[in-house]
Structure formats: structure tokens, C-alpha cells
Design an enzyme around this catalytic site. Structure first.
Site, PDB file in Angstrom:
ATOM      1  N   GLU A  31       0.824  -1.198   0.000  1.00 47.74           N
ATOM      2  CA  GLU A  31       0.000   0.000   0.000  1.00 47.74           C
ATOM      3  C   GLU A  31       0.867   1.259   0.000  1.00 47.74           C
ATOM      4  OE1 GLU A  31      -3.984  -1.946   2.000  1.00 47.74           O
ATOM      5  OE2 GLU A  31      -2.730  -0.680   3.271  1.00 47.74           O
ATOM      6  N   CYS A  90       3.765   8.295   1.030  1.00 49.17           N
ATOM      7  CA  CYS A  90       4.250   7.296   1.981  1.00 49.17           C
ATOM      8  C   CYS A  90       4.447   5.983   1.232  1.00 49.17           C
ATOM      9  CB  CYS A  90       3.244   7.135   3.120  1.00 49.17           C
ATOM     10  SG  CYS A  90       3.743   5.948   4.393  1.00 49.17           S
ATOM     11  N   CYS A 109       6.093  -7.141   7.339  1.00 52.77           N
ATOM     12  CA  CYS A 109       7.189  -6.652   8.176  1.00 52.77           C
ATOM     13  C   CYS A 109       7.578  -7.730   9.175  1.00 52.77           C
ATOM     14  CB  CYS A 109       6.779  -5.383   8.913  1.00 52.77           C
ATOM     15  SG  CYS A 109       8.138  -4.615   9.850  1.00 52.77           S
ATOM     16  N   CYS A 134       6.062  -5.059  15.737  1.00 48.23           N
ATOM     17  CA  CYS A 134       5.652  -4.009  16.678  1.00 48.23           C
ATOM     18  C   CYS A 134       4.171  -4.209  17.001  1.00 48.23           C
ATOM     19  CB  CYS A 134       5.893  -2.630  16.082  1.00 48.23           C
ATOM     20  SG  CYS A 134       7.645  -2.300  15.740  1.00 48.23           S
ATOM     21  N   CYS A 160       1.114  -1.971  15.479  1.00 46.49           N
ATOM     22  CA  CYS A 160       1.120  -1.707  14.040  1.00 46.49           C
ATOM     23  C   CYS A 160       0.400  -2.812  13.282  1.00 46.49           C
ATOM     24  CB  CYS A 160       2.560  -1.583  13.551  1.00 46.49           C
ATOM     25  SG  CYS A 160       2.710  -1.301  11.770  1.00 46.49           S
ATOM     26  N   CYS A 178      -1.122   6.264   9.878  1.00 48.64           N
ATOM     27  CA  CYS A 178       0.091   5.644  10.412  1.00 48.64           C
ATOM     28  C   CYS A 178      -0.239   4.373  11.177  1.00 48.64           C
ATOM     29  CB  CYS A 178       0.796   6.643  11.335  1.00 48.64           C
ATOM     30  SG  CYS A 178       2.301   6.014  12.078  1.00 48.64           S
TER      31      CYS A 178
END
Length: 384
Positions: A105, A118, A125, A129, A132, A355
Site C-alpha cells: 500500500e 508514503c 514486516c 511491533c 502496528c 500511520c
């Protein structure tokens, strides 16, 4: 900064052609040299590719017909395609972009004086975290240079075609999308070189920002490769909290991370002597006034500005967003110490483009081996 050539992992497509989006200018000149052409031909083609978002050799009118024919035989300009578009009520646009049989994305964020893109660096990933959404999808693979710079190329082409509607051209790029950029240096660095190159997108190094959660050996390596603006995903005022919400902290604790940041700042002109601290506000986890005092003490030797980020929820997350009053109190404590402190305005949360909300394809969460391998690469600098 040293001019170090970074070799892409693989620059040929399935039909054996070179995808020119995989090449930075130095590599492009080598490619044209191998074709028996002068280096300036590389500059001409790059200008068409990035200044005009041209992917058709026949439209490059200052290239002779013989060379255009040769290029069509051995090369192509293939950017990843947009497969879905969502538009927020605030003007933010989120594109789902196909990379092979997967998706990443990319988010376009227009403001009064700028337009920020962005960009993602990985499919998924590895860092896990806890706050997220991307991290909850697992890790699949690194993106190639063409898949990273191709996001910028595709967005620039869309925005350029829509100028009549008043969309602002891209002025800033942030490597803050899906993935940890420092775990994909071999592709991220050449892509950023193209962003900065006058024959690429020609952005100022102060307008290209890389965000990292703290892969310390790779951050040191980055400082010898390229100079861009740096943002660090800190999110905690002490190791106890950060160990819990940013697990890579167990490998590279806050003190080690901040020391690497200061080393990068010593080499950098892009950052003008200070780094951006990103701090997501989690209700009653890291947002108390006592945490603000701890953070101020922690950062006293690190020149910085601090972005406080209201947490953006996703299904199944164990956290809540800090109230405006708690964020305000936190901010005032930091400002009392003299820190420049900004509460980031949430953009695109109605389309899950804010975010921490990017997810792309849902990836099999049982791929633990891949994720552990990537975390191992954070330790073995030769593998980063």
C-alpha cells in the site's frame, strides 16, 4: 557520503529484459555503455522516465530510432500497477499496488504547502511491533528497486494526469509504509538515489525521509551510503515499555539506538543537526506525564523534534488511543523542557491509510521462520 554502488538483487524480468526502473543513474550508464552507447543517453532516458513518467521508448523523441529499437529488444520500463484506490474525505488517497502476486500500500497525503507520498519497502514486516497493523500480517519478502521507486513513479503519473483537478505534485517522500527499510538496504538505497537524482525525481535530500525502528548495524551502514532525513520510531521512554511494544529493542536497546542516531547525524547534512522522533500515543501505556518527563531526560543529548502520533486502531489490537487531554498534557511537559513538539494530525484513517494501519495482503502468520531470518539479518550486518 561515499558514492557506493548498490547492486539490485535482480534486475531482469521473466522474459529476460532489464527493467530500467531497477537501475540508479550509475547503473543506467553502465547499461548503456554495454550497449555501445555514450553515458548521456542514460541521462536522456532517465529524464523521460522520471520527469515525464514515460514508459514507452517510442515516445522518447530525442532518442534515435535505432537505439529505441535496441532498447525495446533488451529493456522495459515496468512500474507496478494500481489494483485498488480509496479516497479519504480529507483528500488522502490510498493505492493498493500489485507486486507480483501480492500487494503493498502507498499513500498520497496532500496538504496546503506540500504533498507527501508514503512508500512501502517490504511485503509485510518482520519486526512485530505490537501497535502496528502491518506487523500483524507477518513478513513475506523485500521489494525490489523497481517496486519501490515504481510506487513513486505510479503515483506521480496519476497525480500528473490529474493536475486539472488541483492535485498537488509530490514534494516529499517518506519511507514509512509497510516494512522496515533498513532490512532492505540493497533496494531501498538505489530507490532513494533515484528520488534525489536530478535526472530522477530531483527531490531535495531534506524531503526524502527514512523511518526506522532501530536496526543499528544497518543504520551505521546507511550513513556511509546516502544522506537523507531520518525519523526514528521510538514510541517509549524506557526499555521496559519498548521491549514490550517494539521487540527489536531486545536486540538493540534505546541507548544503543540513540548512539547510532547521533553517529548518523554527525555525517548528515540533510537532517540539519537533528532527528525526528516518532512517538505513538497508547492510552495508559506510554502516555502519562511521568513518561513525558522520562522521555525528556532520555533525549536531552539527542538534538530532535518530537512528533506525537495519535494511535490508529485496527481489529484485534489490545490498545486504545490516548485522549486529547492526555496527549495535550504530554506535549506540554515536553515543551517545558524546550523540545519542539508536534501532535501529528491523523490523515486517511477512514480508509485505513493512517500511520500503523497499512496491511496490504493478509499473509500467513505461521511464516515465523521467515520473520526470524529477517530479524537475524538485523544482527548479521553482512546479511542486511
Amino acid at each position: 557520503m561515499s558514492e557506493q554502488l548498490v547492486t539490485p538483487e535482480n534486475v531482469t524480468t521473466k522474459d529476460g529484459k532489464i527493467n530500467l526502473l531497477d537501475l540508479n543513474r550509475q547503473q543506467m550508464r553502465e547499461f548503456f555503455k554495454d550497449l555501445g552507447e555514450k553515458p548521456f543517453r542514460a541521462d536522456q532516458v532517465m529524464k523521460w522516465m522520471y520527469h515525464y513518467c514515460c514508459d514507452n521508448f517510442d515516445e522518447m523523441t530525442d532518442i534515435n530510432k535505432v537505439l529505441r529499437g535496441k532498447l525495446k529488444e533488451v529493456a522495459e520500463i515496468r512500474a507496478p500497477e494500481v489494483v485498488e484506490e480509496q479516497r479519504s474525505s480529507d483528500g488522502t488517497i490510498k493505492w493498493a499496488i500489485a507486486v507480483g502476486d501480492q500487494r503493498v500500500e502507498t499513500v498520497y497525503i496532500p496538504e496546503d504547502d506540500r504533498a507527501t507520498l508514503c512508500v512501502s519497502s517490504q511485503v509485510g514486516c518482520a519486526l512485530e511491533c505490537k501497535f502496528c497493523s502491518t506487523a500483524q500480517q507477518g513478513f513475506n519478502r523485500n521489494l525490489r528497486v523497481s517496486e519501490i521507486i515504481g510506487q513513486v513513479w505510479r503515483a506521480a503519473k496519476i497525480v500528473g494526469a490529474a493536475k486539472v483537478t488541483g492535485q498537488r505534485p509530490i514534494t516529499n517522500v517518506v519511507m514509512m509504509g509497510m516494512g522496515e527499510p533498513l532490512l532492505n538496504l540493497n533496494n531501498v538505497v538505489p530507490a532513494m538515489e533515484i528520488m534525489l537524482d536530478d535526472f530522477g525525481f530531483g527531490l531535495s535530500k531534506r524531503r526524502v525521509t527514512l523511518s526506522t525502528s532501530g536496526v543499528v548495524p544497518a543504520l551505521d551502514k546507511l550513513g556511509d551510503m546516502i544522506d537523507v532525513a531520518l525519523a526514528i520510531s521510538l514510541h517509549a521512554p524506557n526499555d521496559e515499555i519498548r521491549d514490550e511494544i517494539v521487540p527489536i529493542n531486545k536486540k538493540y536497546n534505546i541507548e544503543t539506538f540513540l548512539a547510532a542516531v547521533r553517529r548518523y547525524l554527525e555525517k548528515s547534512n540533510a537532517n540539519q543537526g537533528r532527528v525526528t522522533i516518532e512517538y505513538v500515543m497508547l492510552d495508559h501505556v506510554n502516555d502519562g506525564t511521568e513518561h513525558a518527563h522520562q522521555l525528556a531526560e532520555l533525549l536531552k543529548d539527542t538534538p530532535c523534534k518530537i512528533n506525537l502520533i495519535p494511535w490508529n486502531p485496527f481489529p484485534g489490537a489490545p490498545y486504545g488511543r490516548s485522549s486529547n487531554s492526555r496527549i495535550d498534557r504530554f506535549s506540554k511537559v515536553l515543551m517545558s523542557y524546550g523540545f519542539t513538539t508536534i501532535v501529528r494530525k491523523t490523515r486517511g484513517d477512514d480508509i485505513d491509510a493512517a500511520c500503523g494501519q497499512l496491511a496490504g495482503d493478509v499473509i500467513d502468520r505461521t511464516k515465523r521462520t521467515l520473520r526470524k531470518r529477517m530479524q537475524g539479518e538485523a544482527i548479521d550486518i553482512k546479511a542486511v
